[in-house]
Scaffold this active site. Structure first.
Site, PDB file in Angstrom:
ATOM      1  N   ARG A 116      53.398  39.067  41.532  1.00  0.00           N
ATOM      2  CA  ARG A 116      52.908  39.516  42.841  1.00  0.00           C
ATOM      3  C   ARG A 116      54.050  40.287  43.485  1.00  0.00           C
ATOM      4  NH1 ARG A 116      49.611  36.299  47.440  1.00  0.00           N
ATOM      5  NH2 ARG A 116      48.012  36.856  45.921  1.00  0.00           N
ATOM      6  N   HIS A 143      44.318  44.122  43.681  1.00  0.00           N
ATOM      7  CA  HIS A 143      44.302  42.657  43.534  1.00  0.00           C
ATOM      8  C   HIS A 143      43.210  42.301  42.504  1.00  0.00           C
ATOM      9  CE1 HIS A 143      45.103  38.595  44.319  1.00  0.00           C
ATOM     10  NE2 HIS A 143      44.661  38.452  45.548  1.00  0.00           N
ATOM     11  N   GLN A 146      41.588  38.702  41.972  1.00  0.00           N
ATOM     12  CA  GLN A 146      40.690  38.286  43.048  1.00  0.00           C
ATOM     13  C   GLN A 146      39.297  38.887  42.844  1.00  0.00           C
ATOM     14  OE1 GLN A 146      41.486  36.159  45.883  1.00  0.00           O
ATOM     15  NE2 GLN A 146      39.250  36.139  45.784  1.00  0.00           N
ATOM     16  N   ASP A 232      38.705  41.382  54.778  1.00  0.00           N
ATOM     17  CA  ASP A 232      40.052  40.862  54.514  1.00  0.00           C
ATOM     18  C   ASP A 232      40.852  41.023  55.807  1.00  0.00           C
ATOM     19  OD1 ASP A 232      42.358  39.989  53.234  1.00  0.00           O
ATOM     20  OD2 ASP A 232      42.633  41.800  52.023  1.00  0.00           O
ATOM     21  N   CYS A 272      38.823  36.938  50.558  1.00  0.00           N
ATOM     22  CA  CYS A 272      39.767  36.448  49.547  1.00  0.00           C
ATOM     23  C   CYS A 272      40.661  35.337  50.086  1.00  0.00           C
ATOM     24  CB  CYS A 272      40.586  37.607  48.989  1.00  0.00           C
ATOM     25  SG  CYS A 272      41.683  38.382  50.194  1.00  0.00           S
ATOM     26  N   ARG A 300      39.019  31.493  41.235  1.00  0.00           N
ATOM     27  CA  ARG A 300      40.284  32.084  40.769  1.00  0.00           C
ATOM     28  C   ARG A 300      40.801  31.297  39.564  1.00  0.00           C
ATOM     29  NH1 ARG A 300      43.514  34.962  44.361  1.00  0.00           N
ATOM     30  NH2 ARG A 300      44.822  35.279  42.517  1.00  0.00           N
TER      31      ARG A 300
HETATM   32  N1  NVA Z   1      45.103  42.262  51.435  1.00  0.00           N
HETATM   33  C1  NVA Z   1      45.824  40.992  51.551  1.00  0.00           C
HETATM   34  C2  NVA Z   1      45.328  40.028  50.524  1.00  0.00           C
HETATM   35  C3  NVA Z   1      45.990  38.692  50.560  1.00  0.00           C
HETATM   36  C4  NVA Z   1      45.529  37.795  49.466  1.00  0.00           C
HETATM   37  C5  NVA Z   1      47.313  41.245  51.393  1.00  0.00           C
HETATM   38  O1  NVA Z   1      47.694  42.065  50.549  1.00  0.00           O
HETATM   39  O2  NVA Z   1      48.094  40.640  52.119  1.00  0.00           O
HETATM   40  N1   CP Z   2      43.543  35.422  47.879  1.00  0.00           N
HETATM   41  C1   CP Z   2      44.820  35.221  47.527  1.00  0.00           C
HETATM   42  O1   CP Z   2      45.345  35.889  46.650  1.00  0.00           O
HETATM   43  O2   CP Z   2      45.423  34.192  48.176  1.00  0.00           O
HETATM   44  P1   CP Z   2      46.974  33.855  48.177  1.00  0.00           P
HETATM   45  O3   CP Z   2      47.680  34.942  48.925  1.00  0.00           O
HETATM   46  O4   CP Z   2      47.056  32.530  48.878  1.00  0.00           O
HETATM   47  O5   CP Z   2      47.456  33.771  46.752  1.00  0.00           O
END
Ligand code: NVA
Ligand code: CP
Length: 319
Positions: A116, A143, A146, A232, A272, A300
């Protein structure tokens, strides 16, 4: 020979990564979704499924996580393997060790890597120097794990997604771009409504057929008739400096009961997570009867177990 073309002796078949949704063909996505169903059914019956016995997953987090960490970590243990958890601050990545060197070293010691991070180019650089499959656990751009879980959840609850309409309400972020890739691959329509300045970037999407993507200024119009309504946070990780501007810009992009009322009567709501009730979604929607967010989060676990198995073992005969 480059690191990327060096075959890991512990892996069957060519080296594959899952850095974005379209790294897989439609048939491969369908295989993974089918396998996830089998793995979920066995999990619910407490039947062991140790296909990755003795394999090790390294997880590299350069941003916070709850679901991604728990689902990958629990999933790998449930498959009979083990996990190493790294973050920027507790590894040499935080002291400017090049990502390429990190990839070269880590991928000599483990079987699989999940990352990540920030820019998609960063995970691409890692993958280019990795001897083992690399999975995108979220970047600024995509992502894909997800969306795999979201599509699995839709199919589980409503049947085939092909020909259906998904309404994306809010920021054209990593989730939105991944939904778009999935729509192109799997044959459904994506409606997107975002405030000006936060819409999809045509330079990134390229030419997309109108049967795949329709953009709307009015979120109510985007939601009308949709089979799945999803949103989101207004501010994704890494964009916190823009928080106040975004709060103002997104004020009319809250998925509430009025918006859900114009969707298909059988529509479901996904997010998500983590969610901010009262911002991108009202409490009565996310905690209401059309919301499937807890199934979505659980899935997930199941889809990522199928994904890890596929990347390491390829397609297995049905059990
Ligand atoms: N769009 C959000 C998703 C978090 C799981 C982010 O990138 O922070
Ligand atoms: N939806 C998602 O990826 O959640 P986290 O940021 O908690 O991993």
């Amino acid at each position: 020979m480059s690191d990327a073309t060096t075959q890991n002796t512990m892996q069957n078949g060519p080296l594959r990564h899952f850095l974005q949704f379209r790294d897989f063909s439609r048939a491969e996505i369908e295989y993974v979704l089918g396998r996830a169903k089998l793995i979920k059914d066995k999990f619910k019956r407490y039947q062991p499924h140790h296909t990755l016995h003795d394999r090790t997953l390294a997880m590299v987090f350069e941003k916070a996580s709850t679901r991604t960490r728990v689902s990958f970590e629990a999933g790998m243990y449930q498959l009979g393997g083990s996990v190493i958890h790294l973050t920027t601050t507790d590894s040499q990545l935080g002291r400017s060790e090049p990502i390429e060197d990190t990839a070269r070293v880590v991928s000599r010691m483990v079987d699989l890597v999940m990352i990540r991070t920030f820019e998609q180019t960063r995970i691409e650089r890692f993958a280019a120097h990795s001897r083992v499959p690399v999975i995108n656990g979220l970047t600024n751009e995509y992502h894909p794990c997800q969306i795999l879980a979201d599509i699995f959840t839709f199919i589980e609850l409503r049947g085939a997604i092909q020909g259906k309409t998904v309404a994306w309400i809010g920021d054209a972020n990593n989730m939105a771009y991944t939904w778009l890739q999935a729509a192109e691959l799997l044959g459904f329509t994506l409606h997107v409504s975002a405030p000006k300045g936060y819409q999809l970037n045509g330079k990134l999407t390229g030419q997309v057929a109108s049967s795949v993507l329709r953009e709307f200024d009015d979120p109510m119009q985007a939601t009308r008739g949709a089979h799945l309504v999803t949103t989101d946070v207004w501010t994704s990780m890494g964009f916190e400096d823009e928080n106040e501007d975004r709060r103002r810009a997104f004020a009319d992009w809250c998925v509430d009961a009025e918006m859900m009322a114009v969707a298909d009567p059988d529509a479901i709501f996904m997010h998500c997570l983590p969610a901010h009730r009262g911002e991108e979604v009202s409490s009565d929607v996310i905690d209401g009867p059309q919301s499937v967010v807890w199934d979505e989060a659980e899935n997930r676990l199941h889809v990522q177990k199928a994904l890890m198995e596929f990347l390491l073992l390829g397609q297995l005969p049905s059990e």
